[in-house]
Structures are given as C-alpha cells and as structure tokens.
Design a protein around this motif. Structure first.
Motif, PDB file in Angstrom:
ATOM      1  N   ILE A  67       0.844  -1.179   0.000  1.00 31.53           N
ATOM      2  CA  ILE A  67       0.000   0.000   0.000  1.00 31.53           C
ATOM      3  C   ILE A  67       0.885   1.236   0.000  1.00 31.53           C
ATOM      4  N   GLU A  68       0.460   2.251  -0.732  1.00 31.23           N
ATOM      5  CA  GLU A  68       1.257   3.472  -0.879  1.00 31.23           C
ATOM      6  C   GLU A  68       0.478   4.665  -0.338  1.00 31.23           C
ATOM      7  N   LEU A  69       1.144   5.469   0.476  1.00 37.10           N
ATOM      8  CA  LEU A  69       0.569   6.689   1.046  1.00 37.10           C
ATOM      9  C   LEU A  69       1.457   7.859   0.651  1.00 37.10           C
ATOM     10  N   GLY A  70       0.837   9.031   0.438  1.00 36.39           N
ATOM     11  CA  GLY A  70       1.666  10.154   0.041  1.00 36.39           C
ATOM     12  C   GLY A  70       0.950  11.484   0.037  1.00 36.39           C
ATOM     13  N   VAL A  71       1.734  12.528  -0.249  1.00 36.63           N
ATOM     14  CA  VAL A  71       1.251  13.901  -0.330  1.00 36.63           C
ATOM     15  C   VAL A  71       1.786  14.524  -1.612  1.00 36.63           C
ATOM     16  N   ILE A  72       0.907  15.207  -2.359  1.00 34.28           N
ATOM     17  CA  ILE A  72       1.287  15.901  -3.587  1.00 34.28           C
ATOM     18  C   ILE A  72       0.978  17.388  -3.413  1.00 34.28           C
ATOM     19  N   ARG A  73       1.979  18.226  -3.636  1.00 34.04           N
ATOM     20  CA  ARG A  73       1.823  19.670  -3.534  1.00 34.04           C
ATOM     21  C   ARG A  73       2.048  20.293  -4.912  1.00 34.04           C
ATOM     22  N   GLU A  74       1.055  21.030  -5.407  1.00 34.29           N
ATOM     23  CA  GLU A  74       1.146  21.649  -6.727  1.00 34.29           C
ATOM     24  C   GLU A  74       1.021  23.161  -6.602  1.00 34.29           C
ATOM     25  N   VAL A  75       1.975  23.891  -7.199  1.00 27.62           N
ATOM     26  CA  VAL A  75       1.990  25.359  -7.175  1.00 27.62           C
ATOM     27  C   VAL A  75       1.917  25.859  -8.611  1.00 27.62           C
ATOM     28  N   PRO A  76       0.824  26.553  -9.002  1.00 21.43           N
ATOM     29  CA  PRO A  76       0.707  27.056 -10.383  1.00 21.43           C
ATOM     30  C   PRO A  76       1.522  28.324 -10.590  1.00 21.43           C
ATOM     31  N   MET A  77       2.078  28.463 -11.808  1.00 23.51           N
ATOM     32  CA  MET A  77       2.841  29.661 -12.188  1.00 23.51           C
ATOM     33  C   MET A  77       2.488  30.002 -13.629  1.00 23.51           C
ATOM     34  N   GLY A  78       1.238  30.435 -13.847  1.00 23.66           N
ATOM     35  CA  GLY A  78       0.765  30.678 -15.202  1.00 23.66           C
ATOM     36  C   GLY A  78       0.589  29.358 -15.925  1.00 23.66           C
ATOM     37  N   ARG A  79       1.187  29.261 -17.122  1.00 22.48           N
ATOM     38  CA  ARG A  79       1.124  28.003 -17.855  1.00 22.48           C
ATOM     39  C   ARG A  79       2.113  26.982 -17.306  1.00 22.48           C
ATOM     40  N   PHE A  80       3.036  27.429 -16.475  1.00 23.20           N
ATOM     41  CA  PHE A  80       3.956  26.519 -15.799  1.00 23.20           C
ATOM     42  C   PHE A  80       3.373  26.107 -14.450  1.00 23.20           C
ATOM     43  N   TRP A  81       3.858  24.994 -13.922  1.00 25.61           N
ATOM     44  CA  TRP A  81       3.480  24.573 -12.582  1.00 25.61           C
ATOM     45  C   TRP A  81       4.607  23.739 -11.986  1.00 25.61           C
ATOM     46  N   PHE A  82       4.703  23.804 -10.677  1.00 28.59           N
ATOM     47  CA  PHE A  82       5.748  23.078  -9.948  1.00 28.59           C
ATOM     48  C   PHE A  82       5.083  22.129  -8.956  1.00 28.59           C
ATOM     49  N   LEU A 115      10.728  10.378  -3.275  1.00 30.39           N
ATOM     50  CA  LEU A 115      10.648  11.835  -3.289  1.00 30.39           C
ATOM     51  C   LEU A 115      10.852  12.306  -4.718  1.00 30.39           C
ATOM     52  N   SER A 116      10.041  13.269  -5.164  1.00 30.05           N
ATOM     53  CA  SER A 116      10.188  13.757  -6.529  1.00 30.05           C
ATOM     54  C   SER A 116       9.828  15.232  -6.610  1.00 30.05           C
ATOM     55  N   ALA A 117      10.436  15.923  -7.565  1.00 28.63           N
ATOM     56  CA  ALA A 117      10.141  17.319  -7.869  1.00 28.63           C
ATOM     57  C   ALA A 117       9.971  17.434  -9.375  1.00 28.63           C
ATOM     58  N   THR A 118       8.926  18.120  -9.809  1.00 27.44           N
ATOM     59  CA  THR A 118       8.578  18.192 -11.227  1.00 27.44           C
ATOM     60  C   THR A 118       8.232  19.620 -11.618  1.00 27.44           C
ATOM     61  N   LEU A 119       8.757  20.061 -12.754  1.00 28.19           N
ATOM     62  CA  LEU A 119       8.376  21.330 -13.363  1.00 28.19           C
ATOM     63  C   LEU A 119       7.628  21.013 -14.651  1.00 28.19           C
ATOM     64  N   GLY A 120       6.407  21.548 -14.770  1.00 27.96           N
ATOM     65  CA  GLY A 120       5.577  21.226 -15.917  1.00 27.96           C
ATOM     66  C   GLY A 120       5.129  22.440 -16.693  1.00 27.96           C
ATOM     67  N   PHE A 121       4.735  22.213 -17.949  1.00 29.97           N
ATOM     68  CA  PHE A 121       4.213  23.267 -18.819  1.00 29.97           C
ATOM     69  C   PHE A 121       2.938  22.751 -19.464  1.00 29.97           C
ATOM     70  N   HIS A 122       1.838  23.539 -19.337  1.00 28.85           N
ATOM     71  CA  HIS A 122       0.552  23.149 -19.896  1.00 28.85           C
ATOM     72  C   HIS A 122       0.518  23.456 -21.389  1.00 28.85           C
ATOM     73  N   ARG A 132      -5.427  19.666 -20.878  1.00 26.35           N
ATOM     74  CA  ARG A 132      -5.355  18.272 -20.434  1.00 26.35           C
ATOM     75  C   ARG A 132      -4.059  17.568 -20.823  1.00 26.35           C
ATOM     76  N   PHE A 133      -3.076  18.331 -21.299  1.00 23.50           N
ATOM     77  CA  PHE A 133      -1.808  17.718 -21.696  1.00 23.50           C
ATOM     78  C   PHE A 133      -0.664  18.630 -21.279  1.00 23.50           C
ATOM     79  N   SER A 134       0.343  18.042 -20.594  1.00 29.57           N
ATOM     80  CA  SER A 134       1.474  18.817 -20.084  1.00 29.57           C
ATOM     81  C   SER A 134       2.782  18.121 -20.427  1.00 29.57           C
ATOM     82  N   LEU A 135       3.831  18.912 -20.559  1.00 29.46           N
ATOM     83  CA  LEU A 135       5.191  18.411 -20.666  1.00 29.46           C
ATOM     84  C   LEU A 135       5.904  18.684 -19.354  1.00 29.46           C
TER      85      LEU A 135
END
Length: 292
Positions: free
Chosen positions: A170-185, A242-249, A253-256
């Motif tokens: 079983i897996e437990l976790g926390v996801i924190r998302e911070v929007p920055m316009g079309r980018f997000w962290f 542990l992971s850190a991700t920088l994304g672009f919308h 419904r689709f991000s890099l």
C-alpha cells in the motif's frame, strides 16, 4: 596480479522511461485517480578472457581447508588453455495506481478546468497500490583444455546466480502543486509499505570429456552442491519516494514535464551478494573427499 573483473558492477548511470497520467472524477476536481509506470532500460556488464589475451588467467577463491588464497586456472603456460565469459544484467521497474483528494478545498469549491489552463494551488493526499521489481543475474561460462600429458581432456563449466525481488504494498503520500501561469511546480512525497518476495536461484554444472568419454557433474566453482538450489522468503519492506517536477501546460489536459525522482528500495537480494569466495575445493567436480 591484477583484478580484471569484479567489485561493484551495474552501478553506473542508466537511462529509463517514466509515464504517468490521471483524471479528475468530478467537475470540482476534488477527487482524482492516477497511475504511473517507470523502468530502467535493461543493461549489464560483461567480461571475456582467454589464452590469447592473458597468458595467466585465474579465478581466485579462499581455500577453507588449506586456509589460504588460491585460484582456479583458466590459462597458464604448459598447463591449461581456455576462455571465460561473464555476463551480468539488472532489471528494475515499478508501477502504481492511486486515489487522491484535495486537502485544501472542500468538494465543489474549485471550478472546472478552464480552457486557458488556469489552475489553483493544490495539496492532495493519496492512497494506492505499488509494485516494484528488481532482478539480478550473473552468468559464468568456462571452456578449458588441459595441456599436460598426465590428465588430458576438456572441461566446460557453467554457473549462474539469479535473484528476484517482487514488492507489493500500500502506498501513502502527499502531492503539492503550485501554479505559475502556464507553468506549474509539483513535489511528491510517498512511502509504500508491504511485502517483498525474495527469490534466489543458484545453478552450476560441469561437463568433463576425458579420453573421448563425456561426463556431467552437478556444480562448478562458486556454485557447488552445498549452495545450489532455489531459496525463497517474504520480507517486510518500505519503498520511500521523493520527486520534484516542473511542468508546462500545452493544453488544459496535456502537459510536458521535467523532474527528478529518488527511490529507495530496502531489504532486497542481489546476485553478487550470493557469491561466497570461501570454498571447499573438495566439492569442485570431480569431487574428492569433501572432509579432507
């Protein structure tokens, strides 16, 4: 003497692939279902040695009967000629599926995803299922021919050490998302708790041809009848991530994304750890009295 192969193997950087996705199950984006799969591409290390490349070549071991270091000769002038091939391979892969819920906003508090890719800050709890697999293998093959008149003949030796780790939990976790316009962290902290089924397979055989008569014996050098077999057990294991991700919308419904993930797999069996250099030479085929 010089060590030609051994020590730390399969510890270099390796490429891999990771795919993840999910969807919100309600218009308010309170509940979501997600999943991911990642693996390292199968790679390994190998070694080949022969009389043509090494005038003297041997496999060292510690003789527990005589109490000293010695070696099995593969190539030695006027005594033996031959070759040895060692191949190793490591496989690592994982997949998981989870349900997550917004910990900052109540159901219905967030509007549906906007066409301009606008998003709100999120802090999600997640719970789900995680599988992790780690397989190791070491294969050794020898072909020897005696150069002495006393004991003429050929020897073909093959031995392998294989390990399998199959974790489910079983897996437990926390996801924190911070929007920055079309980018997000996004940062993710997870821990999976469950059972790792560990399996070890040790095999070995020796084929001796003397005076044109072939004989096959169980065992080789490192794989002897004292350790040959299949061994299995279940162990409690934790797999933190542990992971850190920088994304672009690109679209709503689709991000890099680009990021870094650290995974620790505790309590595993590895193929190299199953090799014991402390050997009784009396168990090397053809076996002599193993008590002498």
């Amino acid at each position: 003497t010089q060590v030609l192969f051994g020590g730390d193997i399969n510890d270099e950087f390796r490429n891999g692939v990771r795919v993840s996705g999910g969807w919100y199950v309600d218009p308010s984006r309170y509940w979501a279902i997600g999943g991911d799969y990642y693996q390292l591409f199968d790679e390994g290390e190998s070694f080949s040695g022969s009389t043509s490349t090494n005038a003297i070549l041997g496999r060292p071991f510690f003789d527990i009967v005589a109490g000293r270091e010695t070696a099995q000769l593969i190539s030695f002038p006027a005594l033996v000629t031959g070759d040895i091939n060692v191949d190793t391979e490591t496989q690592f892969r994982s997949f998981g599926i989870h349900i997550q819920a917004d910990a900052l906003n109540a159901p219905g508090a967030i509007s549906q995803i906007a066409n301009d890719c606008g998003r709100e800050p999120r802090l999600d709890w997640l719970v789900g299922y995680r599988y992790v697999g780690l397989n190791d293998e070491i294969r050794i093959n020898e072909n020897l021919r005696s150069l002495t008149n006393v004991a003429q003949g050929t020897v073909n030796l093959s031995e392998s050490f294989e390990t399998e780790n199959d974790f489910q939990g079983i897996e437990l976790g926390v996801i924190r998302e911070v929007p920055m316009g079309r980018f997000w962290f996004e940062t993710t902290s997870r821990i999976a708790l469950g059972t790792n089924t560990q399996k070890v397979r040790i095999n070995g055989s020796t084929r001796l041809v003397e005076a044109g008569v072939p004989e096959t014996f169980t065992g080789g050098l490192l794989a002897q009848r004292s350790n040959i077999g299949i061994y299995e057990r279940d162990e409690f294991t934790v797999v933190p991530e542990l992971s850190a991700t920088l994304g672009f919308h690109v679209t709503p419904r689709f991000s890099l994304t680009v990021g870094y993930t650290l995974v620790y797999f505790s309590n595993v069996v590895r193929a190299g750890d199953q090799i014991d250099r402390d050997l009784n030479p009396g168990l090397i085929p053809i076996e002599s009295d193993p008590l002498t």
